[in-house]
Structures are given as C-alpha cells and as structure tokens.
Motif scaffolding. Structure first.
Motif, short mmCIF file in Angstrom:
data_model
loop_
_atom_site.label_atom_id
_atom_site.label_comp_id
_atom_site.label_asym_id
_atom_site.label_seq_id
_atom_site.Cartn_x
_atom_site.Cartn_y
_atom_site.Cartn_z
N ALA A 282 0.83 -1.20 0.00
CA ALA A 282 0.00 0.00 0.00
C ALA A 282 0.87 1.25 0.00
O ALA A 282 0.59 2.21 -0.73
N LYS A 283 1.90 1.24 0.80
CA LYS A 283 2.80 2.40 0.86
C LYS A 283 3.63 2.53 -0.41
O LYS A 283 3.79 3.63 -0.96
N GLU A 284 4.13 1.41 -0.91
CA GLU A 284 4.98 1.44 -2.10
C GLU A 284 4.24 1.98 -3.31
O GLU A 284 4.79 2.76 -4.10
N TYR A 285 2.98 1.58 -3.47
CA TYR A 285 2.22 1.96 -4.67
C TYR A 285 1.27 3.13 -4.43
O TYR A 285 0.53 3.52 -5.33
N ASN A 286 1.26 3.67 -3.22
CA ASN A 286 0.42 4.82 -2.88
C ASN A 286 -1.05 4.53 -3.15
O ASN A 286 -1.75 5.29 -3.83
N ILE A 287 -1.53 3.41 -2.61
CA ILE A 287 -2.90 2.97 -2.81
C ILE A 287 -3.51 2.60 -1.46
O ILE A 287 -2.81 2.56 -0.44
N VAL A 288 -4.80 2.33 -1.47
CA VAL A 288 -5.48 1.76 -0.30
C VAL A 288 -5.78 0.30 -0.61
O VAL A 288 -6.25 -0.03 -1.70
N ILE A 289 -5.48 -0.57 0.34
CA ILE A 289 -5.79 -1.99 0.21
C ILE A 289 -6.79 -2.37 1.30
O ILE A 289 -6.58 -2.08 2.47
N ASP A 290 -7.87 -3.01 0.89
CA ASP A 290 -8.83 -3.60 1.81
C ASP A 290 -8.61 -5.10 1.75
O ASP A 290 -9.06 -5.79 0.83
N LEU A 291 -7.87 -5.64 2.72
CA LEU A 291 -7.56 -7.07 2.77
C LEU A 291 -8.66 -7.76 3.56
O LEU A 291 -8.72 -7.67 4.79
N LYS A 292 -9.52 -8.46 2.85
CA LYS A 292 -10.76 -8.98 3.43
C LYS A 292 -10.54 -10.33 4.10
O LYS A 292 -9.99 -11.26 3.51
N ASP A 293 -11.01 -10.41 5.34
CA ASP A 293 -10.95 -11.64 6.11
C ASP A 293 -11.96 -11.52 7.25
O ASP A 293 -12.69 -10.52 7.31
N HIS A 294 -12.00 -12.49 8.18
CA HIS A 294 -12.94 -12.34 9.30
C HIS A 294 -12.56 -11.13 10.15
O HIS A 294 -13.42 -10.50 10.77
N GLU A 295 -11.28 -10.79 10.20
CA GLU A 295 -10.82 -9.49 10.67
C GLU A 295 -10.09 -8.84 9.50
O GLU A 295 -9.07 -9.35 9.04
N SER A 296 -10.63 -7.75 9.00
CA SER A 296 -10.11 -7.14 7.78
C SER A 296 -9.21 -5.95 8.09
O SER A 296 -9.47 -5.20 9.04
N ILE A 297 -8.18 -5.81 7.28
CA ILE A 297 -7.26 -4.67 7.41
C ILE A 297 -7.46 -3.74 6.23
O ILE A 297 -7.43 -4.17 5.06
N ILE A 298 -7.69 -2.47 6.51
CA ILE A 298 -7.75 -1.43 5.48
C ILE A 298 -6.59 -0.50 5.75
O ILE A 298 -6.48 0.06 6.84
N THR A 299 -5.71 -0.32 4.77
CA THR A 299 -4.50 0.47 4.99
C THR A 299 -4.10 1.26 3.76
O THR A 299 -4.34 0.82 2.63
#
Length: 283
Positions: free
Chosen positions: A178-195
């Motif tokens: 996410a930092k390298e490509y200057n994007i937002v990633i929504d990594l979907k799982d039972h606990e999800s990380i949006i960064t």
C-alpha cells in the motif's frame, strides 16, 4: 492501527438543498454471461449508500440480461461484447468513481484496465476479475496512474494476484505494498485490514453470514458509492463501507431471526439503509 470507528464521523444526513448532482456518479464496469449477478449485487448496494447516479458498464449480451433489474440504474453499453472499446471507456472517465472487475472474464479486460489506469484521474476500485487483470499488466502500472486507487482482495486473491507469490505474512505485505504503490488496500478476512501504508484500520465486527458468494460484490458497490461523494479520505470511506456492511449482516440475523447459513447479500443490502440511519450524524 486504528481499532475505533472514527470514520463514521463523516456519515452526515443529506442536506435539504441538495440534488442528485451533489452526490456524484459511480460506474460499475463488469459482468459476464456466467456472472451477471455480480454487477446487480454491486449496483444494488451502491444505490443504498447515497451516490447520486449509479451506472453499469456492461457488454451488450449482459445488458440484455440485467436491464431494468434495478430501474434506477443507467447504462453504458460495450456494443462489441468486449470491454476494450475506447469510445465507451472514454465516457467512463467522467464518473466520480469507477468500480472495475466484478464478474469480468473478458479476454480484453487487461486492455480495458490499462486504459483506465492510463487515463482516469478519479477514484478507482479494482476488485475480483480486475485483480487478475492487474496481475497480468503488472503492479508498476499503479505507480504511473493518476487515479486514486483501492484494491479489495480477499486473502487468496491477495496472495495470487497482488503479491504474486506465497507470503509468510500476507498482512505485513499489505502495509508494504500500500505504501509502495500509494494505494489503499482492503484485505478482506474475518478481521479485515484497510490500509494506505501509513494509517490503517482493523475492522473486527465481521459476521459468518457474509461467508458466501456475493458479499465481496456488495462491499465493492458500497465503496464505489461512498467514495464518489463523501468528503473524506479513501481510507475512511472504505473502512466505513466495511464496518456498515458487517453491521447490516448482523441486523438481518436479528430482525429476521435468520440462521447465518441462510443470509444472502440481497438480504444484507435490504438492511443497509437502516444501519446508515443508525449511525448518520445530524438527525
């Protein structure tokens, strides 16, 4: 890592002096003969989240299947039955947000995505078949794009289409990319990380009722709607979408006394409006 829901601070009631033009336009480009329902689900969810216009960008054969399923939807039709049509894609550039990839299996999807990454300057969500197309054209294309980009992979899609190899800790890799490509990633799982690689949310109000086909399309449609008009960061809009979807699923189980085995994306979409009203400010 934020564990609170401060992103809900941006969820205001509609202004009395507003009109449909106040709330932006989103277009969802996707669908196929085998997967027409994906774009119906995504567009239905988008309609419930407040964007002024929802458009479907579909091939002619898919249009004949989905036209007027939702009478509020407008259409851009790829007449030659493939998505690499520069005339139609150019029309798509006027939209406030673009969701690309739901249900796409078209052989021209890479060319279509490459066109959008090269020419679009708005907010672009890449989901499902779009992530496969991105893998084929290369992640470095993200660095060259003027669009503000969100990727919405589940864990397996992230491993196969984004990291392109097995990662020991996919969640750590999520922050790095996410930092390298200057994007937002929504990594979907039972606990999800949006960064965005700098700031992150942990969305931990997940529900097993969402462990079913169609949930990802619903989430992507919600994101496309909110980012089209909300005055907040991509990170906050994506996190809001994920949180509200999970709460809507819980409400289905409560209101209808459904087993979690039985809940569908369509059931959840029907309750989105109730959940938004619960959290919107200014009532």
């Amino acid at each position: 890592m934020y564990k609170n829901n401060k992103f809900l601070d941006y969820l205001f009631i509609r202004k009395e002096d507003s009109n449909k033009g106040t709330y932006g336009k989103t277009i969802i480009i996707g669908g196929s003969i085998n997967y027409p329902g994906s774009i119906v689900i995504a567009s239905s969810a988008a309609l419930k989240c407040g964007v002024g216009y929802v458009c479907l960008g579909v091939t002619k054969s898919v249009y004949n299947r989905v036209a007027c399923v939702n009478p509020e939807i407008i259409y851009e039709v790829f007449e030659d039955d493939n998505f690499y049509d520069e005339k139609v894609l150019t029309k798509c550039l006027k939209y406030s947000s673009i969701l690309f990839g739901n249900g796409i299996v078209d052989s021209k999807k890479e060319e279509a995505l490459d066109f959008l990454l090269s020419n679009y300057k708005g907010k672009l969500i890449i989901d499902a078949g779009g992530l496969d197309a991105l893998k084929n054209i290369g992640l470095n294309k993200l660095k060259e794009s003027s669009a503000k980009i969100v990727l919405t992979p589940h864990l397996k899609e992230f491993e196969i289409n984004v990291t392109n190899k097995h990662a020991i800790d996919l969640k750590d890799k999520c922050y790095i990319l996410a930092k390298e490509y200057n994007i937002v990633i929504d990594l979907k799982d039972h606990e999800s990380i949006i960064t965005d690689g700098v700031n992150s949310y942990l969305i931990n109000n997940g529900n097993a009722g969402l462990a079913k086909a169609g949930s990802g399309d619903m989430l992507a449609g919600m994101i496309a709607s909110f980012i089209a008009y909300m005055d907040c960061s991509l990170l906050d809009a994506v996190s809001m979408s994920h949180f509200l979807m999970n709460e809507a699923c819980k409400l289905v189980s409560k209101l209808k006394s459904y087993s979690l085995h039985s809940i569908t994306a369509s059931d959840v979409i029907d309750t989105i409006g109730i959940v938004i009203r619960r959290y919107e400010r200014g009532i």
